[in-house]
Structures are given as C-alpha cells and as structure tokens.
Design a protein around this motif. Structure first.
Motif, PDB file in Angstrom:
ATOM      1  N   ASP A   1       0.970  -1.306   0.070  1.00 15.72           N
ATOM      2  CA  ASP A   1      -0.188  -0.292   0.002  1.00 15.72           C
ATOM      3  C   ASP A   1       0.549   1.353  -0.164  1.00 15.72           C
ATOM      4  O   ASP A   1       0.472   2.332  -0.111  1.00 15.72           O
ATOM      5  CB  ASP A   1      -1.192  -0.431   1.111  1.00 15.72           C
ATOM      6  CG  ASP A   1      -0.241   0.008   2.396  1.00 15.72           C
ATOM      7  OD1 ASP A   1       1.041   0.052   2.773  1.00 15.72           O
ATOM      8  OD2 ASP A   1      -0.840  -0.064   3.640  1.00 15.72           O
TER       9      ASP A   1
ATOM     10  N   LEU B   1      -0.368   1.709  -5.114  1.00 15.25           N
ATOM     11  CA  LEU B   1      -1.897   0.702  -5.130  1.00 15.25           C
ATOM     12  C   LEU B   1      -3.084   0.884  -6.308  1.00 15.25           C
ATOM     13  O   LEU B   1      -3.575  -0.320  -6.730  1.00 15.25           O
ATOM     14  CB  LEU B   1      -2.349   0.689  -3.528  1.00 15.25           C
ATOM     15  CG  LEU B   1      -3.498  -0.287  -3.403  1.00 15.25           C
ATOM     16  CD1 LEU B   1      -3.232  -1.746  -3.688  1.00 15.25           C
ATOM     17  CD2 LEU B   1      -4.085   0.572  -1.775  1.00 15.25           C
TER      18      LEU B   1
ATOM     19  N   GLU C   1      -5.420  -2.240  -8.221  1.00 16.05           N
ATOM     20  CA  GLU C   1      -7.351  -2.268  -7.594  1.00 16.05           C
ATOM     21  C   GLU C   1      -7.518  -1.385  -9.195  1.00 16.05           C
ATOM     22  O   GLU C   1      -8.780  -1.973  -9.333  1.00 16.05           O
ATOM     23  CB  GLU C   1      -7.178  -0.842  -6.758  1.00 16.05           C
ATOM     24  CG  GLU C   1      -6.840  -0.820  -5.080  1.00 16.05           C
ATOM     25  CD  GLU C   1      -7.297   0.035  -4.429  1.00 16.05           C
ATOM     26  OE1 GLU C   1      -7.105  -0.114  -3.398  1.00 16.05           O
ATOM     27  OE2 GLU C   1      -6.837   0.978  -4.701  1.00 16.05           O
TER      28      GLU C   1
ATOM     29  N   VAL D   1      -3.121  -7.103  -0.223  1.00 17.37           N
ATOM     30  CA  VAL D   1      -2.392  -6.049   0.507  1.00 17.37           C
ATOM     31  C   VAL D   1      -1.482  -6.053   1.233  1.00 17.37           C
ATOM     32  O   VAL D   1      -2.151  -6.286   2.327  1.00 17.37           O
ATOM     33  CB  VAL D   1      -3.613  -4.357   0.156  1.00 17.37           C
ATOM     34  CG1 VAL D   1      -2.669  -3.121   0.250  1.00 17.37           C
ATOM     35  CG2 VAL D   1      -4.508  -4.495  -0.796  1.00 17.37           C
TER      36      VAL D   1
ATOM     37  N   SER E   1       0.237  -3.817   4.111  1.00 16.14           N
ATOM     38  CA  SER E   1       0.112  -2.873   5.135  1.00 16.14           C
ATOM     39  C   SER E   1       2.128  -2.571   5.564  1.00 16.14           C
ATOM     40  O   SER E   1       2.201  -3.785   5.664  1.00 16.14           O
ATOM     41  CB  SER E   1      -0.872  -2.943   5.652  1.00 16.14           C
ATOM     42  OG  SER E   1      -0.295  -2.029   6.426  1.00 16.14           O
TER      43      SER E   1
END
Length: 270
Positions: A214, A221, A225, A238, A240
């Motif tokens: 992310d 990102l 997406e 994802v 983090s």
C-alpha cells in the motif's frame, strides 16, 4: 548452461525443484536469479523455471524496441520448447506485465496467475518513473543509479531500517562484471511504458492472485486496484506498510501467501 531459442533470441533460464511447472518472471533490469529468496520455498513443491527476460542476465540483448507482447512470446516459446503443457505463472513488476500478455495470448497454457506490483496501463506518474529510470541508467554512475532506483522501490521506513543493505547494493553495482547495456535497459523501460492490457483482462479465466504494497511509490496501489476491478474473480492481497518490494519487505508473509495460492490451484490438489 540452459538456453532455448525462442522468438529470434536465445533465452536463458535455470530450473529447480520437482512438481507442476512454475514459471517466474522478474522485473525491470533484473535477471531471474533475483527470485532466489522465493524460489527456495517454491522449489519444494514446484518445478521452477527462473527466466532471464530479453535484455537481462545471460539472455540475448537485441536492440529495441521491446514490448511486453514480444516478451510474452519469448516466454511461451520456452514453455513450448520444454514441452510444458500448462504452467503456473508468477511475475514481479515488469514480469507481471509480461505474464498478463502470456495469459491473454495462450490461456490454455496458464494454470494459475500471480501478478505482483502490477499495472494494466501507465498513467502519467508511472510513465514519468520509467522515463526517469531510463534516463538515469544512461547518465549516472552505477552506484548513483542504484540510489535513484532505491528511492522509488523501497519505503522510507525500509531506508531507515536497512541503510547498510542499501549501501552494500550501491557498492556492489560498481563492481558488477557484466552490467546490463544501456540500450537493453531503455528497451525494457519502453516495454513497460507501452504495456496496455486495460479492457482485455476480463478475458483471463485462470485463477489469479494480485499482490501489492500500500506504500508502493513505483506502481501505486490504485493500479493494482484497477486490475482487480476488471478481474472480479481475482484475489487481492495488500501488504500494509510495504512498498514496491513488498515481496522482500514482507518476505515470509509474501512467500506464505503466494505458496498457499499456488498449492490451492495445483491440478493434483494440495
């Protein structure tokens, strides 16, 4: 030394492990050996093929232009030459763009698809990143270019925690015996810049896993997406706090998640 003749070039690869075939495609400027920290896990379950994309490693380095479609045909040539009927396919960054084109060109050859830090078309920001890297590779000393690249692919937190590793990589760049020629790096950048599968990925039927950090400042990102929106059957993971190198920043988590996906889609089951 293993080579295949494919699509007008000699393509170098290494093979490791036993089981269903898993083809591993690395990113911009890097040879297949950069998969090492993942391949040592995958090879316990899969017959792994680590490919040097055209322009990199020990593969031929013709004058450009390169495209991800042409590099996909390089990969498919290897698959056919080695008599592999259907493969698991995983790509990191540029490798993921190549993998998309493989899955679109020969869906019958792809058993599963893993796309890591990917994109389906460059926006103005990502295009600027590739142009900056291409210009930097041509004009900077190897250690200076490494510093530029590191600024894009690693998070600020990684820089603070692993400054010694980054410095070692910069020093190593100065002593590399056979650095990638500037024309080949530029040609790979051009392949990344012209890559466009937007509007076509819904046709991919293979089980697909998308992974991304992310904090990715290279292929952010929203680009992954956008792929997920076009491929509603795909799984999205994802990571983090991680960046473009989430596959290294979060090595154990990445290996565990991707291996679980691969094992879940073996023809022979888990």
């Amino acid at each position: 030394m293993p080579f295949v003749r494919t699509n007008g070039i000699r393509l170098h690869y290494t093979e490791r492990g036993q089981g269903e075939p898993l083809v591993l495609l690395m990113g911009l400027g890097a040879p297949g050996s950069v998969w090492e920290e993942h391949a040592r896990v995958y090879e316990r379950h899969f017959r792994c093929f680590l490919i040097d994309n055209r322009g990199a490693g020990q593969s031929d380095k013709p004058v450009g232009p390169y495209t991800t479609k042409a590099m996909a045909e390089d990969t498919l040539g290897l698959v056919r030459e080695l008599g592999l009927e259907a493969v698991h396919l995983s790509g990191i960054s540029m490798g993921s763009a190549i993998a998309q084109e493989v899955a679109l060109a020969a869906p019958e050859r792809v058993r599963s698809l893993t796309l890591n830090c990917s994109w389906q078309a460059c926006g103005s920001y990502t295009a600027s990143v590739f142009e900056t890297l291409a210009a930097g590779y041509e004009r900077l000393r190897p250690d200076e270019f490494q510093r530029l690249l590191q600024a894009f692919i690693y998070t600020p937190a990684y820089h603070e925690a692993h400054g010694d590793k980054l410095e070692a990589a910069r020093r190593a760049a100065l002593t590399e015996a056979e650095p990638m020629p500037a024309h080949a790096f530029r040609a790979q950048c051009d392949a990344c810049l012209t890559h466009r599968t937007a509007g076509r990925l819904a046709a991919v039927a293979a089980p697909t896993l998308l992974t991304v950090g992310d904090r990715d400042a290279f292929t952010p990102l929203p680009l992954t997406e956008a792929i997920a929106a076009e491929m509603p059957q795909a799984e999205l993971e994802v990571f983090s706090g991680s960046g473009h190198t989430h596959h290294w920043d979060r090595l154990d988590d990445f290996n565990r998640r991707t291996l679980d996906f691969l094992l879940g889609h073996r023809a022979s089951g888990r």
